[in-house]
Design a protein around this motif. Structure first.
Motif, PDB file in Angstrom:
ATOM      1  N   VAL A 102     -15.392  27.642 -22.793  1.00 30.66           N
ATOM      2  CA  VAL A 102     -13.928  27.784 -22.737  1.00 30.66           C
ATOM      3  C   VAL A 102     -13.562  28.680 -21.552  1.00 30.66           C
ATOM      4  O   VAL A 102     -12.664  28.368 -20.756  1.00 30.66           O
ATOM      5  CB  VAL A 102     -13.382  28.372 -24.066  1.00 30.66           C
ATOM      6  N   GLU A 149     -10.313  34.491 -34.127  1.00 27.88           N
ATOM      7  CA  GLU A 149     -10.578  35.036 -32.790  1.00 27.88           C
ATOM      8  C   GLU A 149     -10.188  36.524 -32.727  1.00 27.88           C
ATOM      9  O   GLU A 149     -10.944  37.368 -32.256  1.00 27.88           O
ATOM     10  CB  GLU A 149      -9.750  34.225 -31.786  1.00 27.88           C
ATOM     11  N   SER A 151     -11.838  23.037 -30.679  1.00 27.68           N
ATOM     12  CA  SER A 151     -12.835  23.240 -31.729  1.00 27.68           C
ATOM     13  C   SER A 151     -12.302  22.620 -33.013  1.00 27.68           C
ATOM     14  O   SER A 151     -11.101  22.510 -33.221  1.00 27.68           O
ATOM     15  CB  SER A 151     -13.109  24.723 -31.929  1.00 27.68           C
ATOM     16  N   ASP A 195     -17.613  29.713 -26.517  1.00 27.71           N
ATOM     17  CA  ASP A 195     -16.767  30.676 -25.793  1.00 27.71           C
ATOM     18  C   ASP A 195     -17.012  30.666 -24.283  1.00 27.71           C
ATOM     19  O   ASP A 195     -16.076  30.731 -23.490  1.00 27.71           O
ATOM     20  CB  ASP A 195     -17.003  32.081 -26.346  1.00 27.71           C
ATOM     21  N   LYS A 210     -15.641  34.928 -24.024  1.00 28.72           N
ATOM     22  CA  LYS A 210     -14.580  34.005 -23.650  1.00 28.72           C
ATOM     23  C   LYS A 210     -13.687  34.545 -22.537  1.00 28.72           C
ATOM     24  O   LYS A 210     -13.183  33.786 -21.715  1.00 28.72           O
ATOM     25  CB  LYS A 210     -13.715  33.702 -24.878  1.00 28.72           C
ATOM     26  N   VAL A 214      -6.690  23.853 -23.989  1.00 28.67           N
ATOM     27  CA  VAL A 214      -7.674  24.279 -24.991  1.00 28.67           C
ATOM     28  C   VAL A 214      -6.925  24.477 -26.300  1.00 28.67           C
ATOM     29  O   VAL A 214      -6.103  25.395 -26.407  1.00 28.67           O
ATOM     30  CB  VAL A 214      -8.334  25.623 -24.584  1.00 28.67           C
ATOM     31  N   SER A 215      -7.184  23.645 -27.290  1.00 31.00           N
ATOM     32  CA  SER A 215      -6.434  23.730 -28.551  1.00 31.00           C
ATOM     33  C   SER A 215      -7.133  22.977 -29.646  1.00 31.00           C
ATOM     34  O   SER A 215      -7.737  21.939 -29.374  1.00 31.00           O
ATOM     35  CB  SER A 215      -5.063  23.059 -28.405  1.00 31.00           C
ATOM     36  N   GLU A 231      -5.218  33.905 -22.778  1.00 26.82           N
ATOM     37  CA  GLU A 231      -6.577  33.794 -22.213  1.00 26.82           C
ATOM     38  C   GLU A 231      -6.537  33.248 -20.788  1.00 26.82           C
ATOM     39  O   GLU A 231      -7.240  33.733 -19.898  1.00 26.82           O
ATOM     40  CB  GLU A 231      -7.426  32.874 -23.102  1.00 26.82           C
ATOM     41  N   LEU A 252      -9.978  20.496 -24.591  1.00 30.52           N
ATOM     42  CA  LEU A 252     -11.039  21.168 -25.345  1.00 30.52           C
ATOM     43  C   LEU A 252     -10.479  21.573 -26.699  1.00 30.52           C
ATOM     44  O   LEU A 252      -9.398  22.167 -26.765  1.00 30.52           O
ATOM     45  CB  LEU A 252     -11.455  22.453 -24.616  1.00 30.52           C
TER      46      LEU A 252
END
Ligand code: UDP
Length: 422
Positions: free
Chosen positions: A302, A52, A263, A299, A202, A230-231, A327, A261
């Motif tokens: 997210v 990222e 990836s 993105d 994002k 988110v992880s 974020e 969420l």
């Protein structure tokens, strides 16, 4: 090793967020480095915090006049990524018997990659996967190792195996002083936290309507309270603990929903297995959904989930930094985060969110925030400002430029350059 293509960026655009003075400082630092060739090497081009950052940092380095490259390691034997994942886990405190076979595979892969290194002036090798490249490289570059991992409780035998490779670098970069191991002997020790780019898909602006529509498309009700984590699906991110905390919240706020969420990163073989376990732990609760890139979470999605969250949770048990915290704060959403690793740099307890140590604390702080909209707004605003001051990509760029200048000065002026400090 293969190159990663990145887009372009214009540093001047950041002036309206961070001020002209910071941009001018960066340009001043970059001027004497114009044309310098800089190579970043890490393990994956997609998934996780390092990729990222590099997608944003590399183009900005190019914009200020450096010849910036990004390569990812290639492994003939994919078991390399299993070994490095275990090394990563050991550095976060998990015991590991690193067999000769594992060491050999690790070193052979770095040796093969080192043979493909381009000629550059500076190399930043990220994380343990790339730590032995310098050992096998036969070049004139200045090398720095950047560690993104929470080393507060590193498993000593594995750290002891890596340490000599780290010490062959001219510099080591850690997110915070607590991560630098006391026995590390190196010329330049740099403390520099990761950063986010406010202009990406994002993190850039997204209208509330649009964000709500995206969340609704994944069958969440935007009118009801939403908790989001988110992880990557990784035991250190404690997705089961998040579900347990959510259940306690739900006992008091029955319409609350939970989005997990994550990836599935290329270099993270454990991910699929933990996703399956997390889904099993969620059982038949229709208000919990685990979504991944395979479901179309990219993105923009997210961004939408972070913006639509009532509270963002980051209940990590270890955390190098946790870009996801920055974020969420950037979007004005308070974060309930584990009091570990780099999270307390960002979550100032009671100001930009809450730091928690247990499932009960996590549930309690989420409830406080869900019940108090003013508190959410106040903490969200404080979080946004903290990120603006400390954790935007321009600060990261500045830190790199300072390091390159120091490394160059050490090579050209100090007769003892390369020697270990006494
Ligand atoms: N991420 C993502 N989609 C996901 C899960 C994570 O894009 O489904 C991104 C997340 O937004 C963040 C990065 O991956 O930018 C994770 O970085 P962090 O430092 O939080 O954790 P790491 O994965 O490096 O341990």
């Amino acid at each position: 090793m293969r190159g990663v293509a990145v887009g372009t960026k214009d540093l001047d655009e950041y002036a309206r967020l961070v001020g002209e003075e910071k941009i001018n400082e960066i340009r001043r630092l970059a001027e004497p480095l114009r044309g310098a060739r800089v190579l970043h090497v890490n393990a994956t081009a997609y998934g996780g915090g390092v990729a990222e950052i590099l997608h944003n940092l590399v183009p900005l380095m190019a914009d200020v006049g450096l010849e910036a490259l990004w390569y990812v390691l290639e492994a003939e034997d994919p078991a390399f990524f299993d070994v490095t994942k275990r090394i990563h886990n050991a550095l976060q405190g998990m015991p590991l018997d690193l067999s000769d076979q594992m060491r050999d595979l690790f070193l052979a892969t770095d040796r093969a990659n080192a043979a493909a290194l381009p000629e550059v002036d500076f190399v930043i090798a990220h994380d343990p996967q790339a730590v032995a490249l310098r050992h096998f490289a036969d070049d004139g570059a200045s090398w720095a190792w950047r560690c993104h991992i929470d080393l507060t409780d590193a498993y000593t035998p594995v750290w002891s195996f890596l340490r000599p490779y780290v010490e062959e670098h001219s510099a080591a970069i850690f997110t915070m002083p607590q991560f630098a191991q006391p026995d590390l002997s190196i010329d330049h020790l740099v403390f520099s936290a990761p950063s986010i780019d406010p202009f990406t898909e994002k993190n850039g602006p997204l209208a509330a309507d649009e964000a709500r529509a995206i969340v609704a498309a994944f069958r969440f009700d935007p009118a009801r309270p939403l908790l989001v984590q988110v992880s990557r699906f990784d035991p250190w991110k404690d997705p089961s603990g998040v579900i347990d905390a959510y259940r306690r919240v739900k006992a008091e706020v029955p319409d609350v929903q939970l989005a997990l969420l994550g990836s599935l990163a290329d270099d993270d073989p454990e991910g699929k297995e933990l996703l399956a376990r997390t889904i099993a732990h969620a059982a038949d609760d229709r208000d919990i959904r685990c979504l991944t890139d395979l479901d179309g979470v990219r993105d923009r999605e997210v961004n939408a989930f972070q913006r639509s969250a009532s509270v963002v949770i980051q209940k990590s048990l270890r955390e190098g930094f946790g870009l996801v915290v920055a974020e969420a704060l950037w979007k004005g959403i308070p974060v309930v985060g584990g009091a570990v690793g780099g999270i307390p740099l960002q979550v100032v307890d009671g100001e930009t969110g809450f730091l928690v140590r247990t499932v009960d604390e996590c549930a309690d702080r989420c409830l406080r925030l869900l019940r108090d909209v003013d508190l959410r707004v106040r903490m969200g605003a404080a979080g946004h400002e903290r990120v603006r001051q400390e954790f935007l990509i321009t600060r990261d760029l500045r830190d790199h430029l300072r390091l390159f200048a120091d490394l160059r000065a050490a090579r050209t002026t100090a007769p003892t350059a390369g020697a270990r400090p006494t």
